[in-house]
Design a protein around this motif. Structure first.
Motif, PDB file in Angstrom:
ATOM      1  N   VAL A 212      -4.719  -6.530   1.458  1.00  0.00           N
ATOM      2  CA  VAL A 212      -4.188  -5.452   2.436  1.00  0.00           C
ATOM      3  C   VAL A 212      -3.386  -4.400   2.190  1.00  0.00           C
ATOM      4  O   VAL A 212      -2.974  -2.805   2.566  1.00  0.00           O
ATOM      5  CB  VAL A 212      -3.730  -6.296   3.734  1.00  0.00           C
ATOM      6  CG1 VAL A 212      -3.264  -5.655   4.944  1.00  0.00           C
ATOM      7  CG2 VAL A 212      -5.071  -6.610   4.317  1.00  0.00           C
ATOM      8  N   SER A 213      -2.448  -5.040   1.431  1.00  0.00           N
ATOM      9  CA  SER A 213      -1.378  -3.646   1.631  1.00  0.00           C
ATOM     10  C   SER A 213      -1.689  -2.674  -0.010  1.00  0.00           C
ATOM     11  O   SER A 213      -0.983  -1.404  -0.191  1.00  0.00           O
ATOM     12  CB  SER A 213      -0.118  -4.780   0.422  1.00  0.00           C
ATOM     13  OG  SER A 213      -0.446  -5.484  -0.784  1.00  0.00           O
ATOM     14  N   TYR A 214      -2.794  -3.290  -0.785  1.00  0.00           N
ATOM     15  CA  TYR A 214      -3.171  -2.690  -1.721  1.00  0.00           C
ATOM     16  C   TYR A 214      -4.004  -1.497  -1.359  1.00  0.00           C
ATOM     17  O   TYR A 214      -4.226  -0.372  -1.087  1.00  0.00           O
ATOM     18  CB  TYR A 214      -3.711  -2.761  -2.853  1.00  0.00           C
ATOM     19  CG  TYR A 214      -3.258  -3.641  -3.544  1.00  0.00           C
ATOM     20  CD1 TYR A 214      -2.186  -2.965  -4.742  1.00  0.00           C
ATOM     21  CD2 TYR A 214      -3.094  -4.675  -4.786  1.00  0.00           C
ATOM     22  CE1 TYR A 214      -0.768  -3.678  -5.365  1.00  0.00           C
ATOM     23  CE2 TYR A 214      -2.119  -5.384  -5.124  1.00  0.00           C
ATOM     24  CZ  TYR A 214      -1.065  -5.003  -5.548  1.00  0.00           C
ATOM     25  OH  TYR A 214      -0.070  -5.329  -6.355  1.00  0.00           O
ATOM     26  N   VAL A 215      -4.825  -2.183  -0.013  1.00  0.00           N
ATOM     27  CA  VAL A 215      -5.711  -1.127   1.175  1.00  0.00           C
ATOM     28  C   VAL A 215      -4.664   0.195   1.506  1.00  0.00           C
ATOM     29  O   VAL A 215      -5.173   1.499   1.519  1.00  0.00           O
ATOM     30  CB  VAL A 215      -6.504  -1.046   1.938  1.00  0.00           C
ATOM     31  CG1 VAL A 215      -6.647  -0.503   3.059  1.00  0.00           C
ATOM     32  CG2 VAL A 215      -8.154  -2.346   1.125  1.00  0.00           C
ATOM     33  N   ASP A 216      -3.637  -0.297   2.316  1.00  0.00           N
ATOM     34  CA  ASP A 216      -2.428   0.899   2.179  1.00  0.00           C
ATOM     35  C   ASP A 216      -2.092   1.545   1.698  1.00  0.00           C
ATOM     36  O   ASP A 216      -1.880   2.993   1.792  1.00  0.00           O
ATOM     37  CB  ASP A 216      -1.298  -0.073   2.832  1.00  0.00           C
ATOM     38  CG  ASP A 216       0.166   0.548   3.427  1.00  0.00           C
ATOM     39  OD1 ASP A 216      -0.245   1.792   4.107  1.00  0.00           O
ATOM     40  OD2 ASP A 216       1.259   0.927   2.152  1.00  0.00           O
ATOM     41  N   ILE A 217      -1.464   1.035  -0.120  1.00  0.00           N
ATOM     42  CA  ILE A 217      -1.195   2.304  -0.773  1.00  0.00           C
ATOM     43  C   ILE A 217      -2.582   3.204  -1.383  1.00  0.00           C
ATOM     44  O   ILE A 217      -1.924   4.504  -1.685  1.00  0.00           O
ATOM     45  CB  ILE A 217      -0.609   1.217  -1.747  1.00  0.00           C
ATOM     46  CG1 ILE A 217       0.350   1.161  -1.798  1.00  0.00           C
ATOM     47  CG2 ILE A 217      -0.776   2.101  -3.409  1.00  0.00           C
ATOM     48  CD1 ILE A 217       0.550  -0.262  -3.315  1.00  0.00           C
TER      49      ILE A 217
END
Length: 473
Positions: A212-217
Motif C-alpha cells: 500500500v505504501s509503495y502504491v501510494d508512491i
C-alpha cells in the motif's frame, strides 16, 4: 522444552535467555540511530522505538504463550522445519541454497534430511505457502543461532518495517492525527501479538504495508522510483506466495483509491461527468482482468473457485475437528446468491467477533475487548454523523473510502469463510490498521459540523507548513 513433530523435545538453553537483552540492545542502537536521523524533519519518528519494542515484546509473548501455555502450534512446526534447514546449511551449504531457492524436490528432501539434521515437517514441504515461511525464517535463524526466541525477535524486527511504512504513509496525509494513527497502525494488540511471532502473519502484514505504501508512491504521487516499484512487486510476490486472498481484496481496493484520487483532481465538473462512467467501467474491468490472469497463482482462491473454497472451509471449521471453538453464520450454497445472503452476519462476525460473551479463554478475552473498542468507534462515527453525513465522512477522501471498503470486504470474506475464533482473530489482522485508521480519520476530520471541520483543516494545513519540505520515507 519445545515439543516438536519429528525431533522430539528441543531444549531452550540458558544462553538463549541471556542473549535476549543483548539482541534487544543491538536493535535499540540501530533503531535509535534511525530515529535520530529523521525525527527533526519527521516528528512521527517519536513513535518509532515504541512501535518496534511493542512488536518485539508481542512476538516474545506469542512465543511464551504457545510454548508454555499451549505447548504446540504451527509456530513450533515452522521453527522445527527452519531449524532443520539451518542444520543443512552448516552441513552442506549448497544443498541448503537448493532447498531455499529451488523448487520443492522430494528426492532432494530424502537425500538431504536425516537424523543429524532433522526434517522439514512433511505437510509444510507439500504446501508451497507454508514452505515459503520456512524459507523466509531460515536466514534469520542462522543469525539467531537456531534459537526460537532470538529468531522471534528478528522476525518481529524485520516485519516491523512494513508496518512502519504504512504508518508513515497515513501520517503524510493526516499529520494532525499522528497520535491516533500510531494507535491504529502500530499498537493494535491483535497485530502486535499475532503479527509478530514465527508464523505467516508477520510477513503478510508487512507485505500489506509495503504494497500500500509503495502504491501510494508510484501510482498516487506518481513518483516512479525504481526502489518503490521493486518494493511493490516484492510485496505482491510475498502476498501471492503466502496468502493470495489478501491480494485479491487489496488490489481492487488500492485501484479504487488510485482511480478516485484521479477523478477528484479533475476540477471541471463537465469533464468529470464525462470521464467518470468510462473510468468506472475501466476500473472494474481491469481489476477483474488482473485477478483472472492470476487465477493459476491464486489457486483455490481464484475467482472461479473462491465460493467453493469458502463453503468447504466454513464447513470444516464448524466441525468437531477444530475443537468446538467456533461460531455459525448459518448454512449457505456455494453460489453468489448464497454468499450475498450472508453479507450482514458474515461481515459483523469478521469485524467484531469474538464478542465478550463468546470468550472462553484469556487470549479470546483480549480480542473481545479490542472488538468492543472497534464497535464503540463505529457507534461514535454513526452518532457524530447522525447517519446523514455518514456517506460524506467515508467517501469525502479516497484514502478513507479505500480503508473502510477494504475493511468491510475483508471482514465479510473472513467471516464468510472462517467459523473458528482462533483462526478468525489471526486472519483479520491485515485489515485492522486500515479499519482503525479509516475510522479515526472519518471521526476526527469529516464527521463534524462545518465550522469544526474548517478548524481541523486549518490545523492540518499549519502542520503541513511546519513539516513542509521534509523527505518522505
Amino acid at each position: 522444552m519445545i515439543r516438536t513433530d519429528y525431533q522430539g523435545f528441543i531444549a531452550i538453553q540458558a544462553w538463549e535467555y541471556v542473549l535476549i537483552p543483548v539482541y534487544l540492545l543491538v536493535l535499540y542502537m540501530i533503531a535509535s540511530s534511525r530515529k535520530n536521523r529523521h525525527i527533526k524533519r519527521q516528528p512521527e519518528y517519536a513513535y518509532y522505538l515504541f512501535g518496534m519494542y511493542a512488536k518485539v515484546v508481542g512476538g516474545l509473548m506469542f512465543g511464551i504463550i504457545y510454548l508454555y501455555y499451549y505447548g504446540y502450534g504451527d509456530t513450533v512446526s515452522y521453527f522445527e522445519s527452519a531449524r532443520a534447514l539451518v542444520n543443512v546449511f552448516y552441513d552442506d551449504p549448497i544443498a541448503y541454497f537448493k532447498l531455499v531457492l529451488g523448487p520443492m524436490d522430494w528426492d532432494l528432501y530424502n537425500e538431504t534430511f536425516g537424523y543429524s539434521t532433522g526434517w522439514v515437517v512433511g505437510w509444510f514441504y507439500e504446501d508451497p505457502r507454508s514452505y515459503m515461511v520456512v524459507r523466509l525464517i531460515s536466514p534469520l535463524m542462522i543469525i539467531a543461532f537456531r534459537s526460537y526466541f532470538l529468531t522471534t525477535i528478528l522476525v518481529a524486527y524485520v516485519s516491523y518495517e512494513g508496518v512502519w511504512r504504512l504508518y508513515l504513509m497515513f501520517v503524510r496525509y493526516y499529520p494532525a492525527l499522528m497520535r491516533p494513527l500510531a494507535i491504529g497502525v502500530l499498537f493494535i494488540p491483535s497485530t502486535v501479538f499475532w503479527g509478530s511471532g514465527i508464523m505467516k502473519d508477520p510477513f503478510t502484514l508487512a507485505a500489506t504495508g509495503w504494497y500500500v505504501s509503495y502504491v501510494d508512491i508510484v501510482l498516487v504521487r506518481r513518483n516512479f522510483k525504481l526502489r518503490a516499484v521493486a518494493g511493490a512487486l516484492i510485496a505482491v510476490w510475498l502476498l501471492l506466495s503466502l496468502k493470495p486472498y489478501i491480494f485479491m481484496l487489496l488490489f481492487p481496493g488500492t485501484m479504487y483509491w488510485v482511480f478516485n484520487d484521479r477523478i477528484r483532481r479533475i476540477r471541471n465538473l463537465l469533464v468529470k461527468f464525462v470521464v467518470l462512467p468510462g473510468a468506472t467501467v475501466g476500473f472494474i474491468t481491469g481489476s477483474l482482468y488482473v485477478l483472472n490472469r492470476l487465477g493459476g497463482t491464486l489457486g483455490k482462491f481464484s475467482l472461479d473457485e473462491a465460493l467453493q473454497t469458502a463453503a468447504t472451509t466454513s464447513t470444516y471449521l464448524r466441525s468437531d475437528m477444530v475443537g468446538g471453538n467456533s461460531f455459525n453464520i448459518g448454512e449457505f450454497d456455494p453460489t453468489w446468491q448464497g454468499a450475498l445472503s450472508k453479507v450482514v452476519p458474515a461481515t459483523l462476525a469478521g469485524l467484531f467477533r469474538p464478542y465478550l460473551w463468546d470468550v472462553n479463554n484469556i487470549v479470546m478475552l483480549f480480542s473481545a475487548l479490542e472488538n468492543t473498542f472497534l464497535m464503540v468507534l463505529v457507534l461514535q462515527l454513526l452518532w457524530r454523523t447522525k447517519l446523514i453525513r455518514l456517506g460524506y465522512a467515508i467517501f469525502r477522501d479516497p484514502l478513507v473510502a479505500f480503508c473502510i471498503l477494504f475493511s468491510l470486504c475483508f471482514g465479510f470474506m473472513i467471516g464468510f469463510t472462517t467459523s473458528n475464533f482462533g483462526s478468525l482473530v489471526r486472519f483479520k489482522i491485515p485489515m485492522l490498521p486500515f479499519f482503525l485508521s479509516g475510522l479515526y480519520i472519518a471521526i476526527k476530520l469529516y464527521a463534524v459540523p462545518k465550522a469544526q471541520r474548517a478548524k481541523a483543516e486549518r490545523q492540518r494545513g499549519a502542520v503541513r507548513v511546519l513539516m513542509g519540505g521534509r523527505r518522505s520515507a
